[in-house]
Structure formats: structure tokens, C-alpha cells
Design a protein around this motif. Structure first.
Motif, PDB file in Angstrom:
ATOM      1  N   HIS A 142       0.700  -1.234   0.018  1.00 16.54           N
ATOM      2  CA  HIS A 142      -0.109   0.017  -0.010  1.00 16.54           C
ATOM      3  C   HIS A 142       0.805   1.196   0.087  1.00 16.54           C
ATOM      4  O   HIS A 142       1.849   1.317   0.108  1.00 16.54           O
ATOM      5  N   ASN A 143       0.184   2.387  -0.298  1.00 22.04           N
ATOM      6  CA  ASN A 143       0.747   3.543  -0.095  1.00 22.04           C
ATOM      7  C   ASN A 143      -0.126   4.490   0.676  1.00 22.04           C
ATOM      8  O   ASN A 143      -1.481   4.426   0.626  1.00 22.04           O
ATOM      9  N   ASP A 144       0.033   5.209   1.642  1.00 25.39           N
ATOM     10  CA  ASP A 144      -0.466   5.482   2.781  1.00 25.39           C
ATOM     11  C   ASP A 144      -1.484   7.037   2.452  1.00 25.39           C
ATOM     12  O   ASP A 144      -2.418   7.420   2.924  1.00 25.39           O
ATOM     13  N   SER A 196       9.016   3.124  -7.273  1.00 22.46           N
ATOM     14  CA  SER A 196       7.851   3.856  -7.966  1.00 22.46           C
ATOM     15  C   SER A 196       7.988   3.963  -9.439  1.00 22.46           C
ATOM     16  O   SER A 196       7.154   4.123 -10.006  1.00 22.46           O
ATOM     17  N   LEU A 204      -2.404   1.266  -8.743  1.00 27.37           N
ATOM     18  CA  LEU A 204      -2.960   1.772  -7.441  1.00 27.37           C
ATOM     19  C   LEU A 204      -4.417   1.793  -7.348  1.00 27.37           C
ATOM     20  O   LEU A 204      -5.030   2.335  -8.447  1.00 27.37           O
ATOM     21  N   MET A 245       5.152   9.631   0.195  1.00 23.77           N
ATOM     22  CA  MET A 245       3.637   9.196   0.147  1.00 23.77           C
ATOM     23  C   MET A 245       3.114  10.104  -0.986  1.00 23.77           C
ATOM     24  O   MET A 245       2.037   9.743  -1.510  1.00 23.77           O
ATOM     25  N   TYR A 246       3.361  11.350  -0.879  1.00 21.55           N
ATOM     26  CA  TYR A 246       2.831  12.174  -1.716  1.00 21.55           C
ATOM     27  C   TYR A 246       3.847  13.473  -2.430  1.00 21.55           C
ATOM     28  O   TYR A 246       4.523  13.840  -1.428  1.00 21.55           O
ATOM     29  N   PHE A 256       5.415   8.598  -5.063  1.00 19.61           N
ATOM     30  CA  PHE A 256       4.862   7.751  -4.088  1.00 19.61           C
ATOM     31  C   PHE A 256       5.870   6.508  -4.031  1.00 19.61           C
ATOM     32  O   PHE A 256       6.547   6.274  -4.725  1.00 19.61           O
ATOM     33  N   CYS A 257       5.446   5.627  -2.886  1.00 20.42           N
ATOM     34  CA  CYS A 257       6.173   4.379  -2.767  1.00 20.42           C
ATOM     35  C   CYS A 257       5.419   3.394  -1.946  1.00 20.42           C
ATOM     36  O   CYS A 257       5.430   3.324  -0.743  1.00 20.42           O
ATOM     37  N   PRO A 258       4.855   2.344  -2.831  1.00 20.40           N
ATOM     38  CA  PRO A 258       4.319   1.344  -1.997  1.00 20.40           C
ATOM     39  C   PRO A 258       5.016   0.485  -1.263  1.00 20.40           C
ATOM     40  O   PRO A 258       6.462   0.264  -1.597  1.00 20.40           O
ATOM     41  N   HIS A 259       4.569  -0.148  -0.031  1.00 18.28           N
ATOM     42  CA  HIS A 259       5.723  -0.925   0.782  1.00 18.28           C
ATOM     43  C   HIS A 259       4.635  -1.884   1.451  1.00 18.28           C
ATOM     44  O   HIS A 259       3.449  -1.770   1.767  1.00 18.28           O
TER      45      HIS A 259
END
Length: 287
Positions: A142-144, A196, A204, A245-246, A256-259
Motif C-alpha cells: 500500500h501507499n498511505d 515507484s 494503484l 507518500m505524496y 509515491f512508494c508502495p511498501h
């Protein structure tokens, strides 16, 4: 050690989400409500085993937050455990100073922190405002923050005078997370970060995150074989991650950076359960 093959948990690509937005309610238990017994989300994840996760230590060039969406910082915190609420508040101030220096920021506001431990929790009460509240590892890559929720977060947490001063041309506003292990050497449930540049916009999926105070929005990640995952083997507390995140600045840089955490196949038998602290901060820099 070389890259590992491990399981990454992705959001399923369900037809349900064409008519019903993904959501998750984070609600405290009450006399008439038990979140362990009653469904509080419509999230359906799927496991993808044998995903290659590269070791950052083996890269020729370290990742940078503007390129990959994340980087490894070098920083010694004054805190290795958190027994008092004031410890968390001081850590928040410490993190603000760290990001101010690293990112050459004119203003930093840490608006949230989260303690986590890889353990089962049996609770009859839950105070979401308790800075010492400890949760388990978050589920699903996810990305917050989303492109829609970013401005909402900024408006919610920036004081009015700061908004007047910096919400105008010439300034760049980012929401940046930090993540630090509290284990002397981390083996259990380390964090994996997705470059990213390997994520397509269609990967996403926006989802509502509902708590009593307000509704937020996050991105969950759906599977794409192009994804490039990385981790830091045997991460120590002086090697926190920072990841974006933004970002209000448009362009091809990371925004962004999903983790997600994963089960480490290299973890030794009896490895201590992962403990960590993460923060979320609004970082303002000059363009």
C-alpha cells in the motif's frame, strides 16, 4: 546475502471494486461491537510467492527518494524503546529535525506516528489517540496517501498561518514517512519497498480508511510483474527508511512508494519479533 524470494501480499483485482470502493474500518471495540468477530472491510488480498526482493546493500548506487521513492538514512536516535508518551513526542521532534536537515526543508510537521510489533493482540479496549498504541504489521502492499487525500491531509494538519505562508508557487510540499526498526538487528518481518518507477498508475487502487475521527484514503497495490521490490538485509536502528507518500510537484520523479512487510526466508530460528516505529510528516521545501 543476495536477493531473496518471498511472498508479497497484493490486493486482488475483483469485479466487486468496479461497483464498491475498497474500504477498511479501524474501530475500537465496544459493548456491541467486536472487530475480531465482525467484518470491518471488503479487502481481499492474494499472495504472490517467489517475488524477488533485492538487497539494497548490494546495489552499486544507493536509492534516492526522488528517483526510487525511498532511501536509507544514517541516523542515531536517542530512543531504542518507548515507555512513555513523552518518548514518542520527543521522537517526533527528533524526526522533524532529521527530515529538515536531510531534505533542506523550510518547514516540517510530523502529524502521526505508529508503533508496531509482530504479535497477536487481544484487547477489549483501544484508544486510537494513545501515542503508545502498538499495532501489528499492516496488511497488503500500500501507499498511505493518494492524490486525492494528500491535499486533505495537508489542510488538516498545517496551521492556518503556515498555509498562508507556504501554500503558494515556489514551494514543494511532500508527505514523507520514516520507518525505523527497534530490534538491534532486524530479521523478522522486514519492510519491502517498491521502486515507484516500476509502478503503473493502474496498479494503484484507492481505498477508504475509516476511523472514528475522519475518513482517509490510501492506495493498495495490485500485482504487476514489472514491480521492483527492495529491502535492507539485517537492518539496524541507525538505518531508518525515508519514503515519499505524496508530492505536489508534478513530473517524472517519484511521488509515491508502495511498501509492505514480508516473511523473511533468511530469518534465523527464534528471531525476535519485529518491533518498529514509523512517522508521517509534511515536508515543505523551496522548489
Amino acid at each position: 546475502m543476495p536477493s531473496v524470494q518471498a511472498n508479497i501480499e497484493y490486493l486482488q483485482k475483483l469485479s466487486l471494486y468496479d461497483k464498491e470502493k475498497p474500504y477498511w474500518c479501524f474501530l475500537p471495540p465496544s459493548e456491541s461491537f467486536d472487530p475480531d468477530a465482525q467484518r470491518v472491510d471488503n479487502l481481499e488480498f492474494e499472495d504472490y510467492p517467489d517475488i524477488q526482493i533485492e538487497d539494497i546493500r548490494e546495489l552499486n548506487e544507493p536509492p534516492k527518494i526522488d528517483d526510487s521513492g525511498f532511501e536509507v538514512l544514517s541516523h542515531q536516535s536517542k530512543f531504542s524503546k518507548f515507555d512513555r508518551a513523552d518518548d514518542v513526542f520527543q521522537y517526533v521532534s527528533e524526526t522533524e529535525e532529521l527530515l529538515r536537515e536531510r531534505m533542506d526543508a523550510v518547514y516540517v510537521k510530523c502529524y502521526d506516528s505508529r508503533l508496531r510489533k509482530n504479535a497477536m493482540f487481544q484487547r477489549t479496549q483501544l484508544d486510537l489517540n494513545d501515542p503508545l498504541l502498538t499495532e501489528g504489521p499492516a496488511r497488503g502492499a500500500h501507499n498511505d496517501i493518494t492524490y486525492s487525500s494528500g491535499p486533505v491531509v495537508i489542510n488538516r494538519y498545517l496551521p492556518e498561518d503556515i498555509q498562508k505562508k507556504f501554500l503558494k508557487p515556489g514551494y514543494r510540499i511532500r508527505i514523507v514517512n520514516t520507518w525505523r526498526t527497534l530490534n538491534p538487528v532486524l530479521e523478522d518481518r522486514p519492510l519491502a519497498l517498491c521502486d515507484s518507477r516500476s509502478v503503473d498508475p493502474d496498479d494503484l487502487v484507492a481505498a477508504d480508511r475509516i476511523i472514528p475521527a475522519h475518513v482517509g484514503e490510501v492506495y493498495y497495490l495490485t500485482y504487476n510483474p514489472k514491480h521492483r521490490w527492495l529491502w535492507l538485509e539485517k537492518q539496524t536502528p541507525v538505518e531508518p527508511f525515508a519514503f515519499v507518500m505524496y508530492d505536489t510537484k508534478a513530473g517524472s520523479h517519484a511521488r509515491f512508494c508502495p511498501h509492505v512487510s514480508f516473511i523473511n526466508p533468511l530469518a534465523s530460528d527464534g528471531a525476535a519479533p519485529r518491533e518498529s516505529i514509523e512517522t508521517r510528516s509534511i515536508v515543505i521545501t523551496k522548489k
